[in-house]
Design an enzyme around this catalytic site. Structure first.
Site, PDB file in Angstrom:
ATOM      1  N   ASP A 218       0.852  -1.219  -0.093  1.00 30.72           N
ATOM      2  CA  ASP A 218      -0.067   0.116   0.144  1.00 30.72           C
ATOM      3  C   ASP A 218       0.842   1.227   0.076  1.00 30.72           C
ATOM      4  OD1 ASP A 218      -2.533   1.347   0.026  1.00 30.72           O
ATOM      5  OD2 ASP A 218      -2.467   1.640   2.308  1.00 30.72           O
ATOM      6  N   SER A 239      -7.719   5.401   0.136  1.00 30.37           N
ATOM      7  CA  SER A 239      -7.925   3.910  -0.535  1.00 30.37           C
ATOM      8  C   SER A 239      -9.389   3.567  -0.140  1.00 30.37           C
ATOM      9  CB  SER A 239      -7.072   2.743  -0.090  1.00 30.37           C
ATOM     10  OG  SER A 239      -5.456   3.399  -0.078  1.00 30.37           O
ATOM     11  N   GLN A 289      -6.111  -1.803  -6.447  1.00 36.52           N
ATOM     12  CA  GLN A 289      -6.697  -0.850  -5.467  1.00 36.52           C
ATOM     13  C   GLN A 289      -7.074  -0.006  -6.212  1.00 36.52           C
ATOM     14  OE1 GLN A 289      -4.597   2.286  -2.751  1.00 36.52           O
ATOM     15  NE2 GLN A 289      -4.569   0.143  -1.639  1.00 36.52           N
TER      16      GLN A 289
END
Length: 304
Positions: A218, A239, A289
């Site tokens: 991430d 996110s 993502q």
């Protein structure tokens, strides 16, 4: 060897009851700079949730995929509770559902699927990009020092780089294709980074390395979508969801190439895709993502 802080602290959970865990670890990087809206680093929550799920399966089961949604901002001032539901336990595949809870409400929900090792003649993969080895490249810290010495560096980026310097990130990073000058020029929504956990982890249960990779995946991921849009000032970036597929064994404290790209952005959302390659060319992990990105137009310096 110095043990990685990702194992000793950040991803270390306390078991409170059967399938109930707690972590009061330090806040991660990436969101502490927004003082008005401090929130936990998403990769930390994903990694901790996978740790909790891994405790709820037999040792021989290995994670092969996870699918997550971030539903509320994580509060870095209070511990996170992780409640695991044993959704299904099969002979080959088992599914665990995880809710991360703060202030009595879920902040994150995730499903992780585990598999017993199985051989198959059906095998293929993409080819790893040809890039310089990590030993030939400068670290992120060295590049930041170089950029800050540039008298023409835009003030916007000076502030960003100072914030990155102030973060205590437990990851070693070596960008493959950094710009010669960190100015306002737009570029393709792609980046290549050599990454690894800082400190020693060594040979252990593969699930441990998957949890660390979840944390690493991430970092700087969604920001790939901003590369073509330097003319805008980012006011909000978070996110929405995060998915990972684990393909082959790897060690997260060894250098891996993180290939990131953003095929689409629109409607205040952006999609990013990533591949983590072992340095021997084996595709180890795939990540996807989507996130929210809101921006303001940068003020025009022209007086006309």
């Amino acid at each position: 060897d110095l043990r990685s802080v990702l194992i000793t602290s950040v991803l270390n959970l306390e078991r409170l009851d059967v399938d109930l865990f707690r972590c009061a670890g330090p806040p991660g990087p990436g969101r502490r700079d927004q003082a008005a809206f401090p929130r936990l680093f998403g990769g930390q929550i994903v990694g901790q949730a996978l740790v909790a799920a891994a405790h709820a399966v037999s040792p021989e089961m290995q994670v092969h995929s996870l699918h997550c949604y971030f539903v509320r901002a994580g509060d870095p001032k209070v511990p996170v509770l992780y409640k695991v539901d044993q959704t299904r336990t099969g002979r080959s595949f088992s599914v665990r559902s995880i809710n991360a809870i703060q202030h009595g409400k879920p902040i994150f929900t995730c499903q992780a699927s585990f598999q017993l090792s199985q051989e198959s003649p059906v095998q293929h993969q993409f080819s790893m990009p040809a890039v310089p080895l990590p030993e030939e490249l400068a670290t992120q810290e060295e590049l930041i020092e170089k950029f800050l010495q540039d008298p023409d560096l835009a003030e916007q980026y000076k502030k960003q780089l100072h914030k990155i310097q102030a973060e205590d990130v437990p990851i070693d990073i070596k960008p493959v294709n950094p710009p010669d000058k960190f100015h306002m020029e737009s570029q393709e929504p792609k980046q290549l980074l050599w990454v690894r956990a800082r400190g020693h982890i060594g040979e252990t249960d593969m699930k441990v390395h998957c949890c660390v990779a979840a944390y690493i995946s991430d970092y700087a991921f969604l920001g790939t979508a901003l590369f073509p849009h330097r003319q805008h000032r980012t006011t909000f970036m978070v996110s929405l969801d995060h998915s990972m597929w684990f393909h082959a064994p790897f060690q997260s404290d060894h250098w891996m190439l993180y290939e990131c790209e953003s095929p689409w952005a629109g409607g205040s959302r952006a999609l990013v895709q990533g591949r983590l390659w072992r340095r021997d060319g084996v595709l180890a992990v795939t990540c996807v993502q989507e996130g929210v990105i809101r921006v303001d137009e940068m003020p025009n310096s022209s007086k006309l």
